[in-house]
Design a protein around this motif. Structure first.
Motif, PDB file in Angstrom:
ATOM      1  N   LYS A 128       0.835  -1.199   0.000  1.00 59.59           N
ATOM      2  CA  LYS A 128       0.000   0.000   0.000  1.00 59.59           C
ATOM      3  C   LYS A 128       0.871   1.250   0.000  1.00 59.59           C
ATOM      4  CE  LYS A 128      -3.745  -0.119   2.498  1.00 59.59           C
ATOM      5  NZ  LYS A 128      -4.286  -0.406   3.823  1.00 59.59           N
ATOM      6  N   GLU A 169       0.487  11.764  -0.295  1.00 63.99           N
ATOM      7  CA  GLU A 169       0.408  12.756   0.775  1.00 63.99           C
ATOM      8  C   GLU A 169       0.620  14.147   0.243  1.00 63.99           C
ATOM      9  OE1 GLU A 169       2.513   9.911   4.139  1.00 63.99           O
ATOM     10  OE2 GLU A 169       3.443  11.825   3.584  1.00 63.99           O
ATOM     11  N   VAL A 188      -3.066  12.499   4.117  1.00 62.27           N
ATOM     12  CA  VAL A 188      -3.106  11.454   3.096  1.00 62.27           C
ATOM     13  C   VAL A 188      -4.354  11.693   2.268  1.00 62.27           C
ATOM     14  CG1 VAL A 188      -3.276   8.980   2.684  1.00 62.27           C
ATOM     15  CG2 VAL A 188      -1.894   9.844   4.580  1.00 62.27           C
ATOM     16  N   VAL A 189      -4.204  11.970   0.990  1.00 63.49           N
ATOM     17  CA  VAL A 189      -5.383  12.253   0.174  1.00 63.49           C
ATOM     18  C   VAL A 189      -5.932  10.990  -0.469  1.00 63.49           C
ATOM     19  CG1 VAL A 189      -4.876  14.672  -0.275  1.00 63.49           C
ATOM     20  CG2 VAL A 189      -3.956  12.929  -1.802  1.00 63.49           C
ATOM     21  N   GLU A 190      -5.100   9.973  -0.544  1.00 62.93           N
ATOM     22  CA  GLU A 190      -5.538   8.761  -1.212  1.00 62.93           C
ATOM     23  C   GLU A 190      -4.530   7.670  -0.905  1.00 62.93           C
ATOM     24  OE1 GLU A 190      -5.157   9.050  -5.469  1.00 62.93           O
ATOM     25  OE2 GLU A 190      -6.911   7.776  -5.770  1.00 62.93           O
ATOM     26  N   THR A 191      -5.008   6.431  -0.857  1.00 65.45           N
ATOM     27  CA  THR A 191      -4.052   5.328  -0.806  1.00 65.45           C
ATOM     28  C   THR A 191      -4.241   4.484  -2.056  1.00 65.45           C
ATOM     29  OG1 THR A 191      -5.619   4.026   0.489  1.00 65.45           O
ATOM     30  CG2 THR A 191      -3.881   5.160   1.713  1.00 65.45           C
ATOM     31  N   LEU A 192      -3.153   3.847  -2.476  1.00 68.42           N
ATOM     32  CA  LEU A 192      -3.197   2.948  -3.629  1.00 68.42           C
ATOM     33  C   LEU A 192      -2.655   1.608  -3.178  1.00 68.42           C
ATOM     34  CD1 LEU A 192      -1.798   5.444  -6.287  1.00 68.42           C
ATOM     35  CD2 LEU A 192      -4.183   4.782  -5.952  1.00 68.42           C
ATOM     36  N   ALA A 193      -3.156   0.560  -3.824  1.00 69.84           N
ATOM     37  CA  ALA A 193      -2.742  -0.775  -3.406  1.00 69.84           C
ATOM     38  C   ALA A 193      -2.703  -1.713  -4.606  1.00 69.84           C
ATOM     39  CB  ALA A 193      -3.682  -1.285  -2.320  1.00 69.84           C
ATOM     40  N   ASP A 248      -3.108  -1.218  -8.546  1.00 72.10           N
ATOM     41  CA  ASP A 248      -3.264   0.190  -8.900  1.00 72.10           C
ATOM     42  C   ASP A 248      -2.031   0.722  -9.624  1.00 72.10           C
ATOM     43  OD1 ASP A 248      -5.788   0.429  -7.828  1.00 72.10           O
ATOM     44  OD2 ASP A 248      -5.043   0.969  -5.837  1.00 72.10           O
ATOM     45  N   ARG A 283       4.406   7.637  -0.317  1.00 73.22           N
ATOM     46  CA  ARG A 283       5.153   6.955   0.724  1.00 73.22           C
ATOM     47  C   ARG A 283       4.602   5.536   0.872  1.00 73.22           C
ATOM     48  NH1 ARG A 283       3.695   6.376   5.801  1.00 73.22           N
ATOM     49  NH2 ARG A 283       1.974   7.815   5.454  1.00 73.22           N
ATOM     50  N   VAL A 289       3.319   2.565   2.728  1.00 71.29           N
ATOM     51  CA  VAL A 289       2.720   2.348   4.043  1.00 71.29           C
ATOM     52  C   VAL A 289       3.143   0.974   4.561  1.00 71.29           C
ATOM     53  CG1 VAL A 289       0.544   2.186   5.331  1.00 71.29           C
ATOM     54  CG2 VAL A 289       0.750   3.801   3.434  1.00 71.29           C
ATOM     55  N   ARG A 298     -11.453   8.360 -13.065  1.00 74.43           N
ATOM     56  CA  ARG A 298     -11.909   7.735 -11.815  1.00 74.43           C
ATOM     57  C   ARG A 298     -11.381   8.480 -10.595  1.00 74.43           C
ATOM     58  NH1 ARG A 298     -14.106   2.949 -11.746  1.00 74.43           N
ATOM     59  NH2 ARG A 298     -14.652   2.052 -13.760  1.00 74.43           N
ATOM     60  N   ALA A 323     -13.511  10.374  -7.747  1.00 76.00           N
ATOM     61  CA  ALA A 323     -13.323  10.065  -6.330  1.00 76.00           C
ATOM     62  C   ALA A 323     -12.991  11.328  -5.548  1.00 76.00           C
ATOM     63  CB  ALA A 323     -12.227   9.020  -6.155  1.00 76.00           C
ATOM     64  N   GLY A 345      -7.487  10.554   6.162  1.00 75.87           N
ATOM     65  CA  GLY A 345      -6.668   9.774   7.079  1.00 75.87           C
ATOM     66  C   GLY A 345      -5.398  10.527   7.375  1.00 75.87           C
ATOM     67  N   VAL A 358      -7.317   5.095   2.175  1.00 72.86           N
ATOM     68  CA  VAL A 358      -7.876   6.441   2.115  1.00 72.86           C
ATOM     69  C   VAL A 358      -8.466   6.627   0.733  1.00 72.86           C
ATOM     70  CG1 VAL A 358      -7.412   8.922   2.227  1.00 72.86           C
ATOM     71  CG2 VAL A 358      -6.178   7.360   3.748  1.00 72.86           C
ATOM     72  N   GLY A 359      -9.713   7.054   0.696  1.00 76.77           N
ATOM     73  CA  GLY A 359     -10.403   7.243  -0.571  1.00 76.77           C
ATOM     74  C   GLY A 359     -11.864   6.947  -0.361  1.00 76.77           C
ATOM     75  N   VAL A 360     -12.718   7.478  -1.222  1.00 82.91           N
ATOM     76  CA  VAL A 360     -14.146   7.239  -1.047  1.00 82.91           C
ATOM     77  C   VAL A 360     -14.446   5.759  -1.254  1.00 82.91           C
ATOM     78  CG1 VAL A 360     -14.957   9.554  -1.557  1.00 82.91           C
ATOM     79  CG2 VAL A 360     -14.542   7.982  -3.423  1.00 82.91           C
ATOM     80  N   ARG A 371     -12.153  -1.627  -6.638  1.00 78.96           N
ATOM     81  CA  ARG A 371     -10.970  -2.070  -7.399  1.00 78.96           C
ATOM     82  C   ARG A 371     -10.362  -3.325  -6.798  1.00 78.96           C
ATOM     83  NH1 ARG A 371      -8.352   3.712  -7.147  1.00 78.96           N
ATOM     84  NH2 ARG A 371      -7.439   2.758  -5.305  1.00 78.96           N
ATOM     85  N   TYR A 372     -10.578  -3.515  -5.500  1.00 86.34           N
ATOM     86  CA  TYR A 372      -9.867  -4.593  -4.824  1.00 86.34           C
ATOM     87  C   TYR A 372     -10.703  -5.855  -4.627  1.00 86.34           C
ATOM     88  CZ  TYR A 372      -7.049  -0.490  -3.851  1.00 86.34           C
ATOM     89  OH  TYR A 372      -6.322   0.651  -3.979  1.00 86.34           O
TER      90      TYR A 372
END
Lengths: 365, 155, 277
Positions: B57, B61, B71-76, B79, B97, B99, B136, B140, C178, C186-188, C194-195
């Motif tokens: 993840k 930031e 943190v405006v968004e996380t990606l995993a 993605d 960064r 996580v 997307r 969001a 967050g 973090v995200g709507v 997606r996951y």
């Protein structure tokens, strides 16, 4: 089978007296503050004899008319829902003791009303409120108790106001059902053709010993009522109306009418089918006793649609749209009939003179 | 050792991409691993690369004085991280960064830009995919701005 | 007056209060007269009355298998909810109902169930999760996507962890805001799709949260191939009676109180997209 009788004015007085003797509170039309309203009556003398109303969009005037009989006034601003679905009703009281409380249901029994002078459109309105408050998933006990105790003396209309459109709504001007007795003024409004609608009505008629009506009286009555229907100048085309209005949510006409509508809620108060209510809580200063009251509400207020954060219908446009679409379209889907009976009160009593029949027509264009 | 091509081919980003174009991507790709807490890239730095995240993840930031980083968004997993390599002046707008420990494919931006200029079909394939990701993310971000749970909340 | 007056509350006593977040509390209540509690189905709501203050529709957040108590999770956002959340053990509140159309737990049997909740919208869906997890083998895959404003605003955190450990179940939580110490997503909530891999043809979705969130979740589900008729949402409107008399909760031809609150998305989709209906 209905039976037909001939009544003169003393016989009508006798009817009111007999109903009062039976323990009913007689309620009928009376002149007050320049309008005909419904209130308690004790004799024919209380009825608005010699008065006729002049009605137009946004206009009501009661004029002296020596030729007018007691039922020639045409409907005024009040409707019978005031007596069946009262503007204010206590739901229950609660008593508080050590953090807990006890609910005290109402214990008083419902008043017994004999309504005198109920028009065909108003019978239709009562039937509509029956459907909403008694004929759905739940039963409203306050309405039910008053409704059960009711005696209805209908009066067929021999005059129409310019705002009447019951003929097009198929609710009048002739009363077909929903009454114990129905009267049709004949002979310049000084005599009545009586018709029984229920066993209770027939019992009263039998007790009072009314003579049978001659055939020519029946044909005269039928013709005067037909004439009242022919005299109506306004109409609503029912065919396809619900579908058309449901599809007209974005019609530019809503903007136009919203510029005139003051969201005062007069139409909802005057409307004999509007049933919406709100609740209010009261308590004694020491908080030991509380009461919960139900009160008439109007979808024209902004608070009507409030959920935390704000109201759903903030614009007057959306509120007028809700009212009219509910009345003429959603109601059909909810309860199987339109919510409008063609009484024209919303037209007469709108301070801006907004005409429901005209709006319905424009929204289909 | 797993072939890089096979790993890339499993990524949702390249779903439906013809193998010819996939080959072109592979030529610009390398495997990377970031430990938790590692800064993948920093706001303002030149954007050399973008990443197809395989596992782990990453937090996007932004920081401002007087307040902790947001943190405006996380990606995993699955993605795509980063598009500044594609858009001049090719500088990162945010900080990324790790996580958790992150395993990813890094794609060399300069290498890909050169290939896209030479082969607009490849460029179109890539842009279509980035346009989808961007739209997307904009959706969001718009939903996020509404702060839906702050106001009207369903009971 | 009639004993089955739907406007008469029944007194319940608060047995337990749990603080879920800074503004949200769960009240476990039991009938004062010790008669059996009102029967309910997942997704139904009660009208909760605070003496002399007012009454509000609140969804039941407890387990249908709990035969003694009615449990409500209340977020303090106004006068009545402020009073509700400040009730202590031993205090009384009035309960009417339950009212409304429940979540389609029977129809969902044998299907994959996707539960999408936003904010306090998890509360009306919790009875669904209890129901399915108690009959795990009768349902297909279970996916719970839960979005909240911030990590501190997440409800039922312990249970979220437990649910994620149930067989064939996936729980993904996310927050809109967050801090750097938050290690979750973090995200709507829509970004969580997606996951997960859905099997749209055998999926039924139950969505509850702010109306706007339900709108974009329903759209995302549709994009992923779930039929509109298989998407259910729970609507909210002003409500004074819960039983169709007061007229306040009308939503087009429907009354939220008796035709909803749970609706099939295909029935109300166009209304959800229109202004001020």
């Amino acid at each position: 089978m209905p039976r037909f009788f001939r009544l003169d004015e003393p016989a009508l007085d006798g009817l009111i007296e007999a109903l009062r003797q039976q323990g009913y509170t007689a309620v009928g039309p009376r002149v007050r503050d320049g309008a005909v309203i419904y209130d308690e009556i004790s004799s024919v003398a209380d009825l608005p004899q010699g008065w006729a109303s002049e009605q137009e969009a946004g206009k009501y005037r009661l004029n002296r008319d020596p030729s007018a009989g007691p039922f020639d006034y045409v409907i005024g601003p009040s409707s019978w829902k005031q007596w069946l679905h009262p503007p204010e009703a206590r739901l229950f009281a609660a008593e508080r003791e050590n953090g807990a409380f006890r609910i005290l249901p109402n214990t008083t029994s419902a008043p017994r009303y004999a309504l005198v002078g109920v028009r065909a459109c108003e019978l239709a309105a009562i039937a509509i409120q029956d459907r909403v408050l008694l004929g759905d998933r739940y039963t409203d006990p306050i309405y039910q108790a008053r409704r059960k105790a009711l005696f209805v003396v209908a009066v067929n209309c021999t005059r129409s106001a310019a705002t009447c459109f019951c003929a097009s709504m198929q609710t009048g001007p002739r009363a077909v059902e929903g009454f114990d007795l129905a009267l049709t003024p004949v002979g310049n409004g000084r005599q009545y053709l009586g018709e029984t609608g229920t066993d209770a009505g027939a019992a009263v008629a039998g007790e009072l010993g009314w003579p049978e009506a001659p055939p020519e009286m029946m044909s005269e009555a039928a013709e005067t009522v037909r004439a009242a229907a022919r005299a109506q100048t306004r109409n609503v085309a029912l065919e396809g109306l619900a579908e058309a209005l449901t599809a007209a949510a974005e019609h530019p006409r809503w903007e136009t009418v919203a510029k005139r509508c003051m969201a005062c809620g007069n139409c909802t108060l005057a409307c004999p089918t509007c049933f919406c209510t709100t609740v209010e809580d009261t308590s004694t200063v020491d908080g030991a006793r509380a009461e919960r009251w139900r009160k008439w509400d109007s979808c024209f207020t902004q608070s009507f649609s409030y959920i935390h954060g704000g109201s759903v219908r903030t614009s007057v446009k959306s509120r007028y749209r809700q009212w009219l679409t509910h009345k003429l379209a959603y109601w059909q889907q909810q309860f199987g009939t339109p919510g409008c009976v063609g009484c024209g009160r919303c037209i007469t009593w709108c301070p801006a003179g907004i005409d429901l029949t005209e709006e319905a027509r424009a929204l289909r264009a | 050792m797993e072939s890089l091509e096979r790993i890339i081919a499993e990524q949702p980003f390249v779903e439906g991409l013809e193998s010819y174009y996939l080959q072109l991507l592979v030529g610009c790709a390398r495997n990377v691993v970031f430990e938790a807490g590692h800064t993948v890239f920093r706001e303002g730095e030149e954007a050399h690369e973008f990443y197809l995240l395989r596992h782990g993840k990453v937090a996007i930031e932004i920081h401002a004085p007087q307040r902790p980083p947001i943190v405006v968004e996380t990606l995993a997993d699955g993605d795509v991280l980063g598009w500044s390599w594609l858009i001049p002046p090719h500088h990162w707008r945010f900080t990324a960064r790790a996580v958790t420990q992150v395993r990813a494919i890094a794609l060399d931006g300069k290498c890909l830009r050169t290939k896209c200029e030479a082969n607009h079909d490849l460029g179109y394939e890539l842009l279509k995919r980035f346009a989808d990701i961007m739209s997307r993310r904009v959706d969001a971000a718009r939903y996020q701005v509404i702060d839906v749970y702050g106001g009207g909340v369903n009971q | 007056m009639s004993p089955d007056d739907p406007m008469l509350p029944v007194a319940y006593r608060v047995e337990k209060v749990t603080k879920e977040t800074r503004d949200t509390f769960t009240l476990v209540t039991r009938r004062v007269d010790r008669a059996p509690r009102h029967a309910f189905e997942p997704g139904q709501f009660s009208m909760l009355y605070v003496c002399a203050v007012g009454e509000l529709p609140i969804s039941i957040s407890g387990d249908t298998a709990d035969k003694q108590n009615l449990t409500y999770t209340v977020r303090s956002v106004g006068q009545v909810t402020n009073q509700l959340v400040s009730l202590g053990v031993g205090d009384t509140l009035g309960v009417r109902g339950p009212f409304g159309v429940p979540w389609p737990v029977e129809e969902a049997r044998g299907k994959d169930v996707v539960v999408v909740a936003g904010g306090i919208g998890l509360a009306p869906l919790r009875p669904v999760l209890y129901h399915i997890l108690r009959r795990r083998e009768e349902y297909g895959r279970l996916v719970l996507l839960y979005g909240a404003r911030s990590p501190q605003d997440q409800l039922f955190r312990k249970e979220l962890t437990q649910w994620s450990q149930a067989p064939e179940s996936r729980v993904l939580t996310t927050v809109d805001y967050g801090g750097v110490n938050w290690h979750g997503h973090v995200g709507v909530v829509t970004t969580m799709f997606r996951y997960v891999r859905l099997r749209p043809e055998r999926t039924i979705a139950m969505v509850c949260g702010p109306e706007i969130m339900m709108r974009f979740v329903a759209r995302e589900l549709e994009t992923r191939g779930v039929e509109r008729s298989q998407i259910r949402v729970s609507m909210e409107r002003n409500m004074k009676c819960g039983c169709g008399f007061c007229g306040h909760c009308q939503y087009g031809p429907d009354f939220i109180c008796k035709d909803g609150p749970v609706f099939s998305y295909d029935r109300i989709q166009s209304r959800m997209e229109a202004y001020e209906i």
